[in-house]
Scaffold this active site. Structure first.
Site, PDB file in Angstrom:
ATOM      1  N   THR A 139      36.728  -0.111  10.025  1.00 46.42           N
ATOM      2  CA  THR A 139      38.043  -0.718   9.793  1.00 46.42           C
ATOM      3  C   THR A 139      38.471  -1.598  10.956  1.00 46.42           C
ATOM      4  O   THR A 139      39.035  -2.677  10.765  1.00 46.42           O
ATOM      5  CB  THR A 139      39.100   0.395   9.612  1.00 46.42           C
ATOM      6  OG1 THR A 139      38.803   1.103   8.424  1.00 46.42           O
ATOM      7  CG2 THR A 139      40.497  -0.173   9.512  1.00 46.42           C
ATOM      8  N   SER A 185      31.312   2.508   7.859  1.00 47.26           N
ATOM      9  CA  SER A 185      30.503   3.650   8.316  1.00 47.26           C
ATOM     10  C   SER A 185      30.037   4.522   7.159  1.00 47.26           C
ATOM     11  O   SER A 185      29.131   5.345   7.320  1.00 47.26           O
ATOM     12  CB  SER A 185      31.249   4.477   9.361  1.00 47.26           C
ATOM     13  OG  SER A 185      32.255   5.262   8.793  1.00 47.26           O
ATOM     14  N   THR A 215      35.728   5.115  11.114  1.00 46.05           N
ATOM     15  CA  THR A 215      36.152   6.500  11.364  1.00 46.05           C
ATOM     16  C   THR A 215      35.532   7.496  10.381  1.00 46.05           C
ATOM     17  O   THR A 215      35.409   8.676  10.692  1.00 46.05           O
ATOM     18  CB  THR A 215      37.687   6.634  11.278  1.00 46.05           C
ATOM     19  OG1 THR A 215      38.118   6.242   9.975  1.00 46.05           O
ATOM     20  CG2 THR A 215      38.372   5.797  12.334  1.00 46.05           C
TER      21      THR A 215
HETATM   22  N1  ASP Z   1      35.762   3.069   5.720  1.00 50.89           N
HETATM   23  C1  ASP Z   1      36.000   2.802   7.122  1.00 50.89           C
HETATM   24  C2  ASP Z   1      34.727   3.143   7.882  1.00 50.89           C
HETATM   25  O1  ASP Z   1      34.457   4.279   8.101  1.00 50.89           O
HETATM   26  C3  ASP Z   1      37.153   3.602   7.612  1.00 50.89           C
HETATM   27  C4  ASP Z   1      37.540   3.404   9.045  1.00 50.89           C
HETATM   28  O2  ASP Z   1      36.866   2.787   9.842  1.00 50.89           O
HETATM   29  O3  ASP Z   1      38.638   3.905   9.419  1.00 50.89           O
HETATM   30  O4  ASP Z   1      33.988   2.270   8.237  1.00 50.89           O
END
Ligand code: ASP
Length: 342
Positions: free
Chosen positions: A12, A54, A85
């Site tokens: 993100t 991710s 995350t």
């Molecule tokens: N979907 C995103 C990821 O894990 C969520 C984030 O980065 O907060 O790449």
């Protein structure tokens, strides 16, 4: 001025809004341009390894991150990995086994909101990550929303709020507030790092539910070299008619599978011997028990172990040997008094 390598992987924090939703497109250099303060803290070089949500990262990518650090370990004082995350806790756990005893900080961070949002947490998290990479302890850690969490103890516990991560069954190592670092726990620093370059990703995770069908358990045992079973409470498996989960596991173990019992309850860990539904498994089968470890750490540790051995006793020894404080409890060895390690 200390030299830090920033490794970009996406997430993100690096996402742009597209007609199909947030997509990682912003490079590490572009991220840093938004936070001039970081150039006053350290000298940064960037390596854009991936630009992925991710969710799309696999154990191959974990090995890629570890390899990037391995190749440039001597050239830098610390490492900051920007990461989505959603699976950051898995990557942090994996890196904790792939890079052990690092005297240099290896810091993962990310954000719940992209860098261009007015209310973003990206700037604080990245600034804190670099501050900690310069002033903090060695080893793999997550810096997020002012907390420093051991790589083997992290779990994403909030999907939206800034306090995305919790430290499970272990205290936070430090907090950062207004650029002031309070280091509560110092990790062991100063040793030579030990790198591993292999994982066996043929590891499965089965969360049991009331009424779970025997075919599913059989399938999981048959198809994986290592299987983690997240059972209820302190641990056990259903014994109702027509299941014979005990027999399925027994035959799997005889065929060389590594089975780890853990709990789906987030805090305080397992204790399989307490109830009848777990006692026999524990007493008479070659089963490993996760105790206070996180499931993320068990997944990564099992992949790391299975890349080295399929022998139960060798695997058992590796599994219960603490790595980066991943396990506190340890079964009592014959002739010793204690059941815990520090
Ligand atoms: N979907 C995103 C990821 O894990 C969520 C984030 O980065 O907060 O790449």
């Amino acid at each position: 001025m200390k030299k830090i390598l920033m490794i970009g992987t996406g997430g993100t924090i690096a996402s742009e809004m597209t007609p199909e939703g947030l997509t990682p497109e912003i490079t590490s250099e572009q991220l840093l341009k938004n936070i001039p303060r970081i150039a006053e803290i350290c000298q940064v070089d960037c390596q854009q390894l991936y630009s992925l949500d991710s969710t799309n990262l696999t154990p191959e990518h974990w090995l890629g991150v570890a390899e990037a650090i391995y190749r440039r370990y001597d050239d830098y004082d610390g490492f900051v990995i920007s990461h989505g995350t959603d699976t950051m806790a898995y990557t942090a756990a994996a890196l904790s086994y792939l890079i052990q005893d690092s005297s240099k900080p290896i810091i993962l961070t990310g954000a719940q909101k992209p860098i261009w949002f007015d209310s973003t947490d990206s700037k604080r998290n990245l600034t804190d990550a670099f501050l900690y990479a310069v002033n903090g302890c060695g080893g793999v850690q997550i810096v997020f929303n002012g907390k420093v969490i051991l790589g083997t103890r992290a779990r994403k516990t909030h999907t939206k709020s800034f306090q995305a991560f919790s430290s499970i069954n272990y205290p936070c190592l430090a907090v950062l507030q207004d650029e002031f670092l309070m280091q509560y726990i110092r990790c062991d620093c100063g040793k030579k790092p030990i790198f591993s370059h292999k994982l066996n990703s043929n590891v499965g995770l089965l969360k049991i539910i009331p009424g779970i069908r025997r075919e599913l358990v059989q399938f999981m045992v048959d198809h994986y070299d290592g299987l983690i079973i997240e059972s209820f409470g302190v641990g056990g498996l259903p014994e109702y008619e027509g299941t014979d989960f005990y027999g399925i596991l027994e035959r799997g173990i005889q065929a060389g599978k590594l089975i780890v019992m853990t709990t789906q309850v987030p805090n305080e860990g397992s204790d399989l011997g307490v109830y009848h539904v777990g006692y026999q498994l524990k007493k008479s089968l070659h089963i490993l028990e996760a105790y206070d470890m996180t499931t993320e750490a068990v997944v990564a540790k099992l992949m790391w172990i299975l890349a080295q051995t399929r022998d139960f006793h060798a695997a058992e020894k590796l599994f219960y040997t603490p790595v980066a404080h991943d396990i506190l409890y340890r079964p009592v060895e014959k002739g010793s008094a204690a059941g815990t390690v520090s």
